[in-house]
Design a protein around this motif. Structure first.
Motif, PDB file in Angstrom:
ATOM      1  N   LEU A  11       0.959  -1.469  -0.029  1.00 36.38           N
ATOM      2  CA  LEU A  11      -0.015  -0.027   0.088  1.00 36.38           C
ATOM      3  C   LEU A  11       0.806   1.434  -0.167  1.00 36.38           C
ATOM      4  O   LEU A  11       0.349   2.573  -0.510  1.00 36.38           O
ATOM      5  CB  LEU A  11      -1.032   0.091   1.293  1.00 36.38           C
ATOM      6  CG  LEU A  11      -2.287  -0.681   1.227  1.00 36.38           C
ATOM      7  CD1 LEU A  11      -2.992  -0.947   2.499  1.00 36.38           C
ATOM      8  CD2 LEU A  11      -3.231  -0.127   0.178  1.00 36.38           C
ATOM      9  N   TRP A  65      -0.247   5.137  -1.037  1.00 34.89           N
ATOM     10  CA  TRP A  65      -0.396   6.103   0.198  1.00 34.89           C
ATOM     11  C   TRP A  65       0.642   7.231  -0.330  1.00 34.89           C
ATOM     12  O   TRP A  65       0.534   8.393  -0.026  1.00 34.89           O
ATOM     13  CB  TRP A  65      -0.154   5.569   1.310  1.00 34.89           C
ATOM     14  CG  TRP A  65      -1.003   4.582   2.042  1.00 34.89           C
ATOM     15  CD1 TRP A  65      -2.212   4.419   1.640  1.00 34.89           C
ATOM     16  CD2 TRP A  65      -0.835   3.739   2.965  1.00 34.89           C
ATOM     17  NE1 TRP A  65      -2.778   3.498   2.459  1.00 34.89           N
ATOM     18  CE2 TRP A  65      -1.854   3.143   3.233  1.00 34.89           C
ATOM     19  CE3 TRP A  65       0.238   3.354   3.977  1.00 34.89           C
ATOM     20  CZ2 TRP A  65      -2.319   2.065   4.151  1.00 34.89           C
ATOM     21  CZ3 TRP A  65      -0.072   2.241   5.040  1.00 34.89           C
ATOM     22  CH2 TRP A  65      -1.176   1.742   5.149  1.00 34.89           C
ATOM     23  N   SER A  66       1.744   6.972  -0.610  1.00 39.48           N
ATOM     24  CA  SER A  66       2.923   7.992  -1.013  1.00 39.48           C
ATOM     25  C   SER A  66       2.188   8.976  -2.096  1.00 39.48           C
ATOM     26  O   SER A  66       2.547  10.380  -2.009  1.00 39.48           O
ATOM     27  CB  SER A  66       4.061   7.481  -1.680  1.00 39.48           C
ATOM     28  OG  SER A  66       4.527   6.714  -0.677  1.00 39.48           O
ATOM     29  N   ALA A 104      -0.995   9.411  -2.700  1.00 39.31           N
ATOM     30  CA  ALA A 104      -2.232  10.224  -2.221  1.00 39.31           C
ATOM     31  C   ALA A 104      -1.766  11.064  -1.290  1.00 39.31           C
ATOM     32  O   ALA A 104      -1.942  12.592  -1.209  1.00 39.31           O
ATOM     33  CB  ALA A 104      -3.029   9.192  -1.273  1.00 39.31           C
ATOM     34  N   PHE A 105      -0.541  11.032  -0.459  1.00 37.19           N
ATOM     35  CA  PHE A 105       0.006  12.112   0.369  1.00 37.19           C
ATOM     36  C   PHE A 105       0.337  13.326  -0.417  1.00 37.19           C
ATOM     37  O   PHE A 105       0.210  14.376  -0.125  1.00 37.19           O
ATOM     38  CB  PHE A 105       0.979  11.494   1.360  1.00 37.19           C
ATOM     39  CG  PHE A 105       1.698  12.234   2.342  1.00 37.19           C
ATOM     40  CD1 PHE A 105       1.195  12.529   3.503  1.00 37.19           C
ATOM     41  CD2 PHE A 105       2.732  13.284   1.821  1.00 37.19           C
ATOM     42  CE1 PHE A 105       1.700  13.395   4.393  1.00 37.19           C
ATOM     43  CE2 PHE A 105       3.315  14.183   3.130  1.00 37.19           C
ATOM     44  CZ  PHE A 105       2.807  14.225   4.046  1.00 37.19           C
ATOM     45  N   PHE A 108      -6.153  13.562   2.831  1.00 36.97           N
ATOM     46  CA  PHE A 108      -5.601  12.460   2.744  1.00 36.97           C
ATOM     47  C   PHE A 108      -5.952  11.133   3.137  1.00 36.97           C
ATOM     48  O   PHE A 108      -5.904  10.031   2.671  1.00 36.97           O
ATOM     49  CB  PHE A 108      -4.179  12.750   3.210  1.00 36.97           C
ATOM     50  CG  PHE A 108      -3.314  11.680   3.630  1.00 36.97           C
ATOM     51  CD1 PHE A 108      -2.837  10.766   2.416  1.00 36.97           C
ATOM     52  CD2 PHE A 108      -2.751  11.272   4.980  1.00 36.97           C
ATOM     53  CE1 PHE A 108      -1.891   9.854   2.336  1.00 36.97           C
ATOM     54  CE2 PHE A 108      -2.142  10.242   5.025  1.00 36.97           C
ATOM     55  CZ  PHE A 108      -1.509   9.660   4.048  1.00 36.97           C
ATOM     56  N   ALA A 109      -6.632  11.266   4.546  1.00 43.03           N
ATOM     57  CA  ALA A 109      -7.163  10.090   5.095  1.00 43.03           C
ATOM     58  C   ALA A 109      -8.171   9.443   4.293  1.00 43.03           C
ATOM     59  O   ALA A 109      -8.313   8.271   4.159  1.00 43.03           O
ATOM     60  CB  ALA A 109      -7.511  10.451   6.399  1.00 43.03           C
ATOM     61  N   ALA A 137      -6.816   7.997   1.103  1.00 41.49           N
ATOM     62  CA  ALA A 137      -5.840   6.694   1.464  1.00 41.49           C
ATOM     63  C   ALA A 137      -6.902   5.566   1.945  1.00 41.49           C
ATOM     64  O   ALA A 137      -6.607   4.345   1.886  1.00 41.49           O
ATOM     65  CB  ALA A 137      -5.075   6.864   2.763  1.00 41.49           C
ATOM     66  N   LEU A 175      -8.121   4.036  -1.226  1.00 39.53           N
ATOM     67  CA  LEU A 175      -7.265   3.013  -2.074  1.00 39.53           C
ATOM     68  C   LEU A 175      -7.097   1.862  -1.211  1.00 39.53           C
ATOM     69  O   LEU A 175      -6.794   0.623  -1.825  1.00 39.53           O
ATOM     70  CB  LEU A 175      -5.926   4.066  -2.155  1.00 39.53           C
ATOM     71  CG  LEU A 175      -6.122   4.918  -3.249  1.00 39.53           C
ATOM     72  CD1 LEU A 175      -4.727   5.873  -3.119  1.00 39.53           C
ATOM     73  CD2 LEU A 175      -6.277   4.681  -4.542  1.00 39.53           C
ATOM     74  N   SER A 176      -7.060   1.935   0.111  1.00 38.43           N
ATOM     75  CA  SER A 176      -6.805   0.796   0.957  1.00 38.43           C
ATOM     76  C   SER A 176      -8.033  -0.178   0.845  1.00 38.43           C
ATOM     77  O   SER A 176      -7.904  -1.344   0.567  1.00 38.43           O
ATOM     78  CB  SER A 176      -6.541   1.216   2.594  1.00 38.43           C
ATOM     79  OG  SER A 176      -5.509   1.937   2.653  1.00 38.43           O
ATOM     80  N   THR A 232      -3.647   2.473  -9.005  1.00 41.37           N
ATOM     81  CA  THR A 232      -2.491   3.181  -8.368  1.00 41.37           C
ATOM     82  C   THR A 232      -1.781   4.070  -9.417  1.00 41.37           C
ATOM     83  O   THR A 232      -1.661   5.350  -9.453  1.00 41.37           O
ATOM     84  CB  THR A 232      -1.608   2.507  -7.450  1.00 41.37           C
ATOM     85  OG1 THR A 232      -2.515   1.960  -6.458  1.00 41.37           O
ATOM     86  CG2 THR A 232      -0.617   3.346  -6.709  1.00 41.37           C
TER      87      THR A 232
END
Length: 561
Positions: free
Chosen positions: A19, A23-24, A26-27, A68-69, A72, A75-76, A95
């Motif tokens: 993941l 996450w990168s 998305a951040f 972001f949360a 993320a 995507l999770s 992704t």
């Protein structure tokens, strides 16, 4: 039991590892849109905002973390869904698509935004951006093609690793840029900002009053055309109209503090410092203060930071206000979408002007001043002026004929109005203001200057150097006790003459005695700059009339910050 725990731990570690690329992305994506861009916008416009970094940093950080949360989490969820379906490759392709969207948006907002229109309220013709649409489409197509090629030629895990590394690199570059912008614009220091409340707006003195009623963006020519209608017969008796007037600057930013202070901004210092120093040493305020006038200043546009050298009765520090989170988020979202969406979608940002100051809410006792024509018109018509003894000065900055052109001649809000309609509305507003003074019995003991900070730049049908039409503003004046039919003066007036005219009016002179040196032959000077490019100013001179654009000559004098 131990083996089960070890297996669970390994599965969790594997899941986190898989993941991390998503996450990168998305951040970095959320950081750019919801933290980096709003902070850069604040730093580069801090002199126009009625709050400091401390007011907005926590809300911006909260917005960033929420988005972001959320991204993320989505995507999770997709990761575990396709993992359960035994199709992990689908998640990695998703992704990759998100990364392409991020990369294209990064290029759009940071390298293809130089041709964006000014957010000054004027209607934006998005159909004129064909070239920009083509460039945007090309960027998206190239980035998508490169990603498809990478997915075909490379292993999915390698593509994911590349996306994560490039996202991290963009984050680092944005962070370094952000720190530089904040430091360069001295945005980390707090500031005390003048907020104009509505306190005392409908007030006047039974002794003496000195009014400057400033209607924004009102040209002399169109105003003259409108008031020639019989509807305005005798409405402006006792006033002298000066159609051959040149303002010093073409935009409110510099015109307003100059009109008040008499000090020109020639880029010798930062604008915030210029404004503070100019207003704290205002020639007009010094004169009024010596004569015992109480000072009131009503404007949504004035930037005045730090301590004030004069007692402005309706001034409140912005820290007495609070942030309206919903309005703040709405304004920020419109701006970010305006800058980062592809050109073909920018119109959906629904933005023609940006006013983040609307996000500041004052208490009921410190209600913010509202410059809109209709709001002021209702106030003048429906609220009697309250009188008191002390001599008083008021500068009232009204919307006037400023874009958007969203008002008809009866001050009703409409869509797709004309400049003449809004000029007619402005004339009726001025008439209502004058009538309110007459009804209160304070008209004769009032010196009144009706002016605009600058003229209007027509969108079409103007001569080649039409930009100079912005230098021909409305100017009408009535002295204390002045009585006569409406008069028109042919004097070639410059706003550089205003400081002397203020003193002459305060000394009781009538309009026939003002501007004694304004006669032809005369050379007048103006300072031109492009909106949002104020760091570069150029001087023009003319020995002709204010409307003789062909006689304006660039002197070659440049004032760079």
């Amino acid at each position: 039991m131990l083996k089960t725990s070890e297996t669970t731990a390994k599965n969790q570690t594997s899941a986190v590892k898989e993941l991390l690329p998503a996450w990168s992305v998305a951040f970095a994506f959320c950081f750019m849109l919801f933290l980096y861009e709003p902070l850069v916008m604040y730093a580069t416009n801090k002199d126009d905002l009625r709050f400091d970094l401390g007011t907005i940093f926590a809300p911006l950080l909260g917005i960033f973390l929420i988005f972001f949360a959320s991204l993320a989490a989505v995507l999770s969820g997709l990761f575990f869904l396709f993992r359960a379906l035994r199709k992990p490759a689908v998640f990695k392709i998703i992704t990759a698509i998100v990364f392409v969207i991020f990369a294209a948006t990064y290029v759009q907002g940071n390298f293809l935004a130089g041709n964006l229109p000014a957010l000054d309220g004027a209607a934006i013709d998005w159909s004129s951006y064909t070239k920009d649409n083509i460039i945007t489409l090309a960027v998206w197509v190239v980035l998508l093609a490169l990603m498809i090629l990478a997915l075909v030629k490379c292993e999915l895990d390698s593509v994911m690793k590349f996306a994560a590394l490039l996202s991290a690199a963009i984050f680092v570059m944005l962070s370094v840029s952000l720190v530089s912008v904040l430091a360069r614009n001295d945005a980390l220091h707090g500031k005390g900002a003048f907020i104009s409340t509505a306190a005392g707006l409908n007030g006047a003195s039974t002794d003496k009053n000195f009014f400057i009623f400033m209607v924004d963006s009102q040209s002399a020519a169109e105003f003259s055309e409108v008031i020639s209608d019989e509807e305005f017969n005798n409405a402006f008796n006792d006033f002298t109209f000066y159609p051959d007037t040149l303002s010093t600057f073409a935009y409110t930013r510099d015109s307003l503090p100059y009109i008040i202070s008499g000090h020109m901004n020639l880029n010798e210092q930062d604008f915030g410092d210029y404004t503070k120093n100019a207003l704290n040493s205002s020639l007009l305020f010094e004169e009024l203060d010596e004569r015992g006038y109480e000072l009131y200043l009503y404007s949504n546009e004035l930037s005045w930071y730090g301590s004030r050298g004069f007692d402005i009765k309706n001034a409140v520090d912005f820290k007495k206000g609070s942030l309206r989170f919903g309005e703040f988020f709405k304004q920020e979202a419109r701006y970010v979408s305006f800058k980062y969406l592809p050109y073909i979608f920018k119109k959906y940002s629904d933005i023609e002007a940006l006013d983040l100051n609307r996000a500041i809410k004052m208490s009921e006792t410190d209600e913010m001043y509202d410059w809109r024509n209709d709001a002021l018109y209702d106030g003048f018509n429906n609220s009697a002026i309250e009188t008191s003894g002390a001599a008083q000065f008021r500068l009232i900055h009204a919307e006037g004929a400023h874009v958007p052109l969203d008002m008809d001649e009866n001050l009703n809000r409409i869509e797709n109005g004309t400049y003449i309609q809004k000029t007619a509305a402005t004339a009726k507003l001025i008439r209502a203001f004058i009538e309110s003074l007459k009804q209160a019995g304070v008209y004769d003991n009032s010196a009144i200057i009706i002016l605009s900070d600058h003229g209007y730049q027509p969108a079409s049908g103007a001569p080649e150097n039409y930009i100079l039409s912005r230098f021909n503003p409305l100017l009408m004046i009535k002295g204390f006790g002045e009585r006569h039919d409406f008069a028109v003066s042919d004097k070639p007036v410059s706003y550089l003459d205003l400081p002397d005219a203020y003193v002459d009016l305060l000394n009781g002179k009538q309009t026939a005695e003002l501007f004694p040196d304004a006669e032809y032959p005369r050379t007048r000077t103006v300072i031109w700059y492009e909106i949002y490019k104020e760091e570069h100013k150029e001087e023009y001179r003319t020995d002709g009339k204010a409307t003789e654009w062909d006689k304006f000559v660039n002197t070659g004098k440049i004032y760079d910050l």
